[in-house]
Design an enzyme around this catalytic site. Sequence first.
Site, mmCIF file in Angstrom:
data_model
loop_
_atom_site.group_PDB
_atom_site.id
_atom_site.type_symbol
_atom_site.label_atom_id
_atom_site.label_comp_id
_atom_site.label_asym_id
_atom_site.label_seq_id
_atom_site.Cartn_x
_atom_site.Cartn_y
_atom_site.Cartn_z
ATOM 1 N N SER A 65 15.132 21.567 -16.663
ATOM 2 C CA SER A 65 13.914 22.431 -16.538
ATOM 3 C C SER A 65 14.130 23.945 -17.430
ATOM 4 O O SER A 65 15.439 24.423 -17.042
ATOM 5 C CB SER A 65 13.182 22.929 -15.167
ATOM 6 O OG SER A 65 12.549 23.947 -15.229
ATOM 7 N N GLU A 99 10.226 8.566 -16.781
ATOM 8 C CA GLU A 99 8.805 8.700 -16.974
ATOM 9 C C GLU A 99 8.220 8.473 -18.457
ATOM 10 O O GLU A 99 7.019 8.147 -18.547
ATOM 11 C CB GLU A 99 8.681 10.398 -16.925
ATOM 12 C CG GLU A 99 8.985 10.900 -15.546
ATOM 13 C CD GLU A 99 9.125 12.574 -15.432
ATOM 14 O OE1 GLU A 99 8.240 13.149 -15.125
ATOM 15 O OE2 GLU A 99 10.524 13.186 -15.866
ATOM 16 N N HIS A 149 0.870 -1.091 -0.059
ATOM 17 C CA HIS A 149 -0.053 0.104 0.000
ATOM 18 C C HIS A 149 0.842 1.337 -0.046
ATOM 19 O O HIS A 149 0.391 2.386 0.346
ATOM 20 C CB HIS A 149 -1.049 0.154 1.120
ATOM 21 C CG HIS A 149 -1.592 -1.350 1.317
ATOM 22 N ND1 HIS A 149 -2.899 -1.492 0.983
ATOM 23 C CD2 HIS A 149 -1.362 -2.325 2.201
ATOM 24 C CE1 HIS A 149 -3.365 -2.408 1.205
ATOM 25 N NE2 HIS A 149 -2.513 -3.437 1.852
#
Length: 459
Positions: free
Chosen positions: A278, A291, A157
């Site tokens: 970035s 990703e 979990h």
Amino acid sequence: MEKLWGGRFKKNINKEMEKFVSSLSFDKKLVKYDLLGSIAHAQMLGKCKIITKEEKNKIVEGLKQILKEVQESKVKIITREAEDIHSWAENKLKEKIGTVAGKLHIARSRNDQIALDERMYLKEEVLKIQDLLKDLQKSLLSSAQKHLGIIMPGYTHLQHAQPLLFSHHLMAYFYMFERDKERMQDSYKRIDVLPLGSAALAGTSFPIDREYVAKQLDFSEISENSLDAASDRDFILEFLSASAILMMHLSRLSEEIILWSSQEFDFIELDDSFCTGSSIMPQKKNPDAAELIRGKTGRIYGNLINLLTMMKALPLAYNHDMQEDKESLFDTVSTLETSLFLMSKMIETMQVNKEKMEKSTKGDFSTATELADYLVKKGLSFREAHKLVGKIVVHCLEKKKYLEDLTISELKSFHKKFSEKALEILKPQFAVEAKDSYGGTSSKRVRESIQKAKKILKQ
Ligand code: ARG
């Protein structure tokens, strides 16, 4: 441009229609297989005396020249020059050797030809994917070996559950990818069947030798039913299904890599070469490769659903719908190959933060099961022990303490059967080593599993 089927038509094809039916922009990827398949077919026609030896030699020679020119990039496949790769190759052959080129298509249809090309292509790609899977397994294995001994929190979990060896976690992926390799191997068996000789759908009236062609093209079997062979795309569907499961595994590993490299976890640091920054925030280093692998899982699933839907309820045998199988297939192959390569390099080059992983296993109550097991070994039922340790956890939370801060007198106040030994088992190291069941996380078992994995890779 002249059509292979022009004879029956009085009017030229509509320009939009011509673009709409064309597959050359994507099936040109199959040119090598199409030419090799044609060479084997022509050799068989010669051997079976369906064409003369001279005709056969001319055709084979011409095809070999075209293949050489393609491989040396001396010839470009221009999309508007033909309807598909089969027409393109036949046109080129005619330019080279004249009208005898027209004999190549005896006892053959584009329907069995495309099935052949796709099977030849996929056989090569499945082998490549298996090799890439092996490389990824090697990266996981050597990382597991290098970091043996590092303890990390194990989760259920996404909450701390029980401590684990980091190597045990890596080896979990090793075995997932082993099953993926097996699924690829299994799909290979059904790809490795020669469809050529089925012709359009019913077989042919010429005395062909399919076994001979199978041998030339290195196919293990020949198809049993011409109608089935010309209609079958199961072999692609099976590959796309195995790919979807494999990509799902890669997406889980990607997700963990992304989490682990966040500030909150800080378990690993990815190599700069697999990250980007970035444009506005100068400090950023993002885990883009992971990703994108996670993101591209969507298209891999999509490709499977695309083909399943396209094939649904198609009557036998060939339908032009089936031309739509190629882009999904090619996209899955190239996405998978790049993803596997990048994942393997990412694992190989990542830095592991031992201190942070081990620090995270302290004060997380993840050795509570150990304490319960201790009481069970002293004669309590597991349910009784579970309840009692639950109470101890509440006590700790109220006192703002961790399990490892408890004193023996505190423990004894919960149950008289606690002894000094109980304090020892609260250490994550102890909890890890205690999980010595087959397939468990103790260092002995993980070392065993690494040895076994090495043997698997040698096979
Ligand atoms: N371009 C076709 C495909 O990819 C080849 C088979 C064409 N057969 C036909 N009867 N039009 O499926």
